[in-house]
Design a protein around this motif. Sequence first.
Motif, PDB file in Angstrom:
ATOM      1  N   THR A   1       0.816  -1.215   0.000  1.00  0.00           N
ATOM      2  CA  THR A   1       0.000   0.000   0.000  1.00  0.00           C
ATOM      3  C   THR A   1       0.849   1.264   0.000  1.00  0.00           C
ATOM      4  O   THR A   1       0.355   2.356   0.281  1.00  0.00           O
TER       5      THR A   1
ATOM      6  N   TYR B   1      -5.019   3.335  -1.543  1.00  0.00           N
ATOM      7  CA  TYR B   1      -5.451   1.935  -1.500  1.00  0.00           C
ATOM      8  C   TYR B   1      -6.622   1.754  -0.536  1.00  0.00           C
ATOM      9  O   TYR B   1      -6.724   0.738   0.136  1.00  0.00           O
TER      10      TYR B   1
ATOM     11  N   ILE C   1      -8.989  -1.157   3.644  1.00  0.00           N
ATOM     12  CA  ILE C   1      -8.086  -1.411   2.527  1.00  0.00           C
ATOM     13  C   ILE C   1      -8.833  -2.002   1.331  1.00  0.00           C
ATOM     14  O   ILE C   1      -9.656  -2.906   1.475  1.00  0.00           O
TER      15      ILE C   1
END
Length: 230
Positions: A79, A132, A147
């Motif tokens: 990420t 993300y 996420i």
Amino acid sequence: MAGVMDAVNQRTQLVGQNRLELLLFRLDGPQLYGINVFKVREVLQCPKLTMIPKSHPVVCGVANIRGATIPILDLAMATGSGPLQDQSSPFVIITEYNTKTQGFLVRSVERIVNMNWEDIHPPPKGAGRDHYLTAVTRLDEQLVEIIDVEKVLAEVSPSPETISQGVIDVETQARALSLRVLTVDDSSVARKQVARCLQTVGVEVISLNDGRQALDYLRNMAGEGKDPAE
């Protein structure tokens, strides 16, 4: 950690309730993150990893878990935050997405929480397009970043978004031109993947973010005298 996952099967029976369960975890630092429990298979202390030559940079290695060889991804690195720094006693979240099984390396796992979709909000507009996150929420006055795992996996191991030639015959494709499909997913990447796949055979696609939006859409159609099945 077994206690965290004991009730996962029961707690994912949320059909019709417009709710979702989030497994909360941390990477480096105090920020709290969430992942949809529906796609979590188990959580365990990180086992011994075996490195794979020429693998993607975010792949820490593979682990043998219950007889299966599963790739383990450093979620912090995936990420954009750099490799996970605190690996003194990390955990692995085993997930299933797009028929693939993989594990995500995290520093710690907190607990499972039951949330109403009305409390789930889009990422801040100022976050740009390269983040993300699929959504954010607040819990005990703390921001929880949810996420977008599909985006992570699409970058590490892309899935095909077209239908192979020969899978759909001429008759089926002709019928597809008259179809309209409603798809619902909280991940924009997942929605686009499904839409592209269906659109390659001529299906009209309506993509929405959650069950509440889908229900409102169908109710509006009914209110206008339209049959959703047509």
